[in-house]
Write an enzyme that holds these catalytic residues in place. Sequence first.
Site, short mmCIF file in Angstrom:
data_model
loop_
_atom_site.label_atom_id
_atom_site.label_comp_id
_atom_site.label_asym_id
_atom_site.label_seq_id
_atom_site.Cartn_x
_atom_site.Cartn_y
_atom_site.Cartn_z
N HIS A 190 -1.27 -1.31 -4.31
CA HIS A 190 -2.52 -1.00 -3.61
C HIS A 190 -2.59 0.51 -3.34
O HIS A 190 -1.68 1.09 -2.74
CB HIS A 190 -2.59 -1.77 -2.29
N MET B 45 -12.17 4.47 -0.46
CA MET B 45 -12.81 4.72 0.83
C MET B 45 -13.46 6.09 0.74
O MET B 45 -13.03 7.06 1.38
CB MET B 45 -11.75 4.64 1.94
N MET C 29 -11.46 -5.91 5.36
CA MET C 29 -10.70 -4.94 6.16
C MET C 29 -10.42 -5.56 7.53
O MET C 29 -11.34 -5.88 8.28
CB MET C 29 -11.49 -3.64 6.36
N SER D 147 0.84 -1.20 0.00
CA SER D 147 0.00 0.00 0.00
C SER D 147 0.88 1.24 0.00
O SER D 147 1.64 1.49 0.95
CB SER D 147 -0.89 0.02 1.24
N MET E 89 -8.98 8.17 0.01
CA MET E 89 -9.81 8.53 1.16
C MET E 89 -10.34 9.95 1.01
O MET E 89 -9.60 10.84 0.57
CB MET E 89 -8.98 8.45 2.44
N ASP F 99 -4.78 3.60 -1.80
CA ASP F 99 -5.85 3.94 -0.85
C ASP F 99 -6.37 5.35 -1.07
O ASP F 99 -5.68 6.33 -0.78
CB ASP F 99 -5.31 3.82 0.58
N HIS G 228 -8.44 1.11 -3.97
CA HIS G 228 -9.34 0.90 -2.84
C HIS G 228 -10.02 2.22 -2.50
O HIS G 228 -9.39 3.11 -1.93
CB HIS G 228 -8.49 0.37 -1.66
N ASP H 263 -6.66 -6.55 4.23
CA ASP H 263 -6.04 -5.21 4.30
C ASP H 263 -6.05 -4.70 5.74
O ASP H 263 -7.11 -4.45 6.31
CB ASP H 263 -6.83 -4.28 3.37
C1 DX5 Z 1 -6.23 1.49 5.68
C2 DX5 Z 1 -5.81 1.15 4.27
C3 DX5 Z 1 -4.70 0.18 4.21
C4 DX5 Z 1 -3.44 0.60 4.90
C5 DX5 Z 1 -2.84 -0.63 5.51
O1 DX5 Z 1 -7.41 2.23 5.63
O2 DX5 Z 1 -6.90 0.59 3.54
O3 DX5 Z 1 -4.44 -0.22 2.87
O4 DX5 Z 1 -2.49 1.19 4.06
O5 DX5 Z 1 -1.73 -0.28 6.26
P1 DX5 Z 1 -0.97 -1.31 7.18
O6 DX5 Z 1 -0.48 -2.43 6.31
O7 DX5 Z 1 0.13 -0.47 7.74
O8 DX5 Z 1 -1.94 -1.80 8.23
ZN ZN Z 2 -6.45 -0.31 1.51
#
Ligand code: DX5
Ligand code: ZN
Length: 211
Positions: free
Chosen positions: A35, A70, A139, A10, A39, A37, A68, A173
């Site tokens: 990956h 969010m 998750m 990620s 947000m 993320d 991903h 994840d």
């Molecule tokens: C959290 C993200 C993850 C995050 C995971 O909301 O969706 O992808 O980057 O991070 P680690 O591997 O550090 O838990």
């Molecule tokens: Zn993620």
Amino acid sequence: MMKDIKIAPSILSADFSKLGEEVISIDKAGADWVHIDVMDGIFVPNITFGPPVIKSIRNKTKLPFDVHLMITQPERYIEDFVKAGADLIVVHAESTIHLHRVIQQIKSYGVKAGVSLNPSTSPEVLKYIINDIDLVLVMSVNPGFGGQSFIESSIDKIKEIRKMSETIDIEVDGGINDKTIKKCIEAGANVFVAGSYVFGGNYEERIKSLK
Ligand code: DX5
Ligand code: ZN
């Protein structure tokens, strides 16, 4: 049937000031997917980046972009993420009223569709759509931040989803490291997101230790 294990670092844990180089580095280090993320500060209490940033790193690697989302009402932005270079778009079941419609929308662009579940969401929501999607993202932390610890109830959830489909990709994840990954593989998951674990050490060694 055992599926191949895939590692999706990620980039949330990457150095944003040199994001392009970071993507090249994880590619060289043996990553299978990237990956990403996204947000929006509404669906989760954090803001990251959107389509222009994704587009800016698209030519740095040929690895699939696992995006991903969010964000609230992801249906508003599917086309933008397709144009930015997503290969797989994952939406949260909790983020839209019309989950079935969003899945069809994603697939209409010829990209893969995935559905993510927050830690408190039951896999029952997958019952009428599981045959329409390519991947379920479990998750194993509450979405929003990297570096949190793995929530144990995710293991039972992975097992339940594996019972629903032998062939679907199950991605996990949150809080994935060389220890937590083992339990997830045994439960039936095959794709693993790792942010702080991969970026917190030598990328190649960390990816190898996960595999
Ligand atoms: C959290 C993200 C993850 C995050 C995971 O909301 O969706 O992808 O980057 O991070 P680690 O591997 O550090 O838990
Ligand atoms: Zn993620």
